[in-house]
Design an enzyme around this catalytic site. Structure first.
Site, PDB file in Angstrom:
ATOM      1  NE  ARG A   1      -4.300  -1.220   0.086  1.00 13.19           N
ATOM      2  CZ  ARG A   1      -4.482  -2.229  -0.772  1.00 13.19           C
ATOM      3  NH1 ARG A   1      -3.522  -2.551  -1.627  1.00 13.19           N
ATOM      4  NH2 ARG A   1      -5.611  -2.899  -0.800  1.00 13.19           N
TER       5      ARG A   1
ATOM      6  CG  HIS B   1      -2.710  -1.098  -7.129  1.00 14.46           C
ATOM      7  ND1 HIS B   1      -3.201  -0.360  -6.093  1.00 14.46           N
ATOM      8  CD2 HIS B   1      -2.818  -2.383  -6.728  1.00 14.46           C
ATOM      9  CE1 HIS B   1      -3.596  -1.161  -5.108  1.00 14.46           C
ATOM     10  NE2 HIS B   1      -3.362  -2.406  -5.476  1.00 14.46           N
TER      11      HIS B   1
HETATM   12  C1  GLV Z   1      -5.312  -5.111  -3.924  1.00 12.37           C
HETATM   13  O1  GLV Z   1      -4.724  -4.108  -3.777  1.00 12.37           O
HETATM   14  C2  GLV Z   1      -5.890  -5.898  -2.860  1.00 12.37           C
HETATM   15  O2  GLV Z   1      -5.894  -5.440  -1.710  1.00 12.37           O
HETATM   16  O3  GLV Z   1      -6.376  -6.995  -3.135  1.00 12.37           O
END
Ligand code: GLV
Length: 311
Positions: A223, A275
Site C-alpha cells: 500500500r 498497482h
Molecule cells: C489489492 O490491492 C488488494 O488489496 O487486493
C-alpha cells in the site's frame, strides 16, 4: 440468498457465483435499487458508500481483495456485519513473482545496466553471494508469508516482520519495534506488504529509511501509505545527487493513479508499475467467495476482519 456484486468486470463475477450457487439471486450493483435492496451478502471491491448504506439485512460482506482499507474507510459501513476478505486467493504467487523480479533486478544490477546502456557503457558488476544479500518482508499475512518463503526458496536469506510473533519455515521472523529496527539494519532490500492501518501508515519514514544499509533498495507491492514518499525521494537522492538508497520498485502510491506531475515518475532510479502486482485471479477468488458464503449460511465460525486492527 441474495448477493450483490460490485467490482470491475462484475458480470464475470456474477456469472461465476451464479454457476456455483444456481439457487441464489446474484445481482450486480447496476441492478435497479429496489432489486438490490434487502441483500443477504455484498461481494465488493471499492464499493460506493450508498451500496453499503442502503442495505437493511446484510449477513455478511465479502471484500473482493486482500486489503480492507478502502472498505473500512467507507462512510456508512455497518458496524455489526461480519466482513471477510480474500486471503491469498492466488494473489500471493503473483506478488511473489513481482517481488522476485524486483529483488533480482537489484541483486543482478539490472538498474545499473539500464543506466549504463543509456550511456553506452560496457561495465559488468560483480554478483554478490546470495547468502550476503538478505531481503526483508514487512507484513507476514497470507501474502507476505508466501513472498518471504519464495525469497528464501530462491536462496536469499529472508527476514520477516509482523506486529505479533510468527513462525515461518526458512524465514527469520521478527516482531515489535526492536525487531523492525533489526530487520531494517540488515537487509539489502525491503519489501512492504503490510495492511494499511493507523499503525502502519508511513511506517517507512525518513528515520526508518535511513536505518537501511547504504545502497539498499525498496519494493512496495503493498500500500502506498506505508512509505513517506517525500522521505523516499530524499533518501534516493535528488537532482542527480546519489542518495542513501539505491532504487525503488513501486506498485502502489499515496494517490492512485500517481499524478503525472509527481516527481517519483521522473526519478531515474525509481521503477513504477500501476498497482498491478497482484490482480485478483477470478477462479481462485470465486472458490474462496463461495466457501465463505456456504460457511456464513451454515452458521460456521469464520475468521472475520477485525475492523479495530484494520485487517
Ligand atoms: C489489492 O490491492 C488488494 O488489496 O487486493
Amino acid at each position: 440468498m441474495k448477493i450483490v456484486v460490485h467490482i470491475d468486470d462484475a458480470d464475470q463475477w456474477q456469472a461465476a457465483i451464479k454457476k456455483a450457487l444456481p439457487h441464489a439471486t446474484v445481482l450486480t450493483s447496476e441492478a435497479p435499487a429496489e432489486e438490490r435492496a434487502h441483500a443477504d451478502y455484498l461481494a465488493v471491491w471499492k464499493a460506493p458508500a450508498h451500496l453499503l448504506q442502503e442495505q437493511t439485512q446484510l449477513k455478511g460482506i465479502i471484500n473482493l481483495g486482500a486489503g480492507v482499507d478502502y472498505l473500512l474507510n467507507t462512510p456508512g459501513l455497518p458496524s455489526n456485519v461480519p466482513i471477510m476478505k480474500l486471503r491469498d486467493a492466488g494473489m500471493g504467487e503473483l506478488i511473489a513473482d513481482y517481488t522476485l523480479y524486483g529483488v533480482l533486478h537489484f541483486y543482478r544490477s539490472m538498474d545499473r545496466y539500464a543506466q549504463h546502456q543509456r550511456d553506452a557503457q560496457w561495465q559488468p558488476h560483480p554478483v554478490p553471494e546470495k547468502s550476503q544479500w538478505p531481503v526483508g518482508v514487512l507484513g507476514l499475512g497470507a501474502i507476505g508469508r508466501l513472498v518471504a518463503t519464495r525469497l528464501s526458496q530462491a536462496g536469499f536469506p529472508a527476514l520477516g516482520w509482523s506486529r505479533s510473533p510468527k513462525e515461518i519455515s526458512g524465514v527469520r521472523c521478527l516482531h515489535g519495534e526492536s525487531g523492525l529496527n533489526e530487520l531494517l539494519s540488515q537487509v539489502q532490500c525491503v519489501v512492504a506488504l503490510l495492511p494499511d492501518t493507523a499503525e502502519t501508515q508511513q511506517i517507512l519514514d525518513a528515520k526508518r529509511l535511513a536505518a537501511l544499509p547504504q545502497g539498499a533498495s525498496v519494493i512496495n507491492p503493498g500500500r502506498g501509505s506505508l512509505i513517506d514518499e517525500q522521505a523516499l525521494l530524499e533518501a534516493l537522492g535528488q537532482d542527480g545527487q546519489p542518495g542513501h538508497l539505491r532504487g525503488a520498485l513501486l506498485d502502489v502510491f499515496c494517490e492512485e493513479p500517481l499524478p503525472a506531475s509527481h516527481p517519483l515518475w521522473q526519478h531515474p532510479r525509481v521503477t513504477i508499475t500501476p498497482h498491478m502486482a497482484g490482480p485478483t485471479p477470478l477462479n481462485d477468488a470465486i472458490d474462496q467467495v463461495i466457501s465463505y458464503l456456504r460457511a456464513f449460511e451454515a452458521g460456521e465460525t469464520l475468521e472475520t476482519v477485525n475492523p479495530d486492527a484494520g485487517y
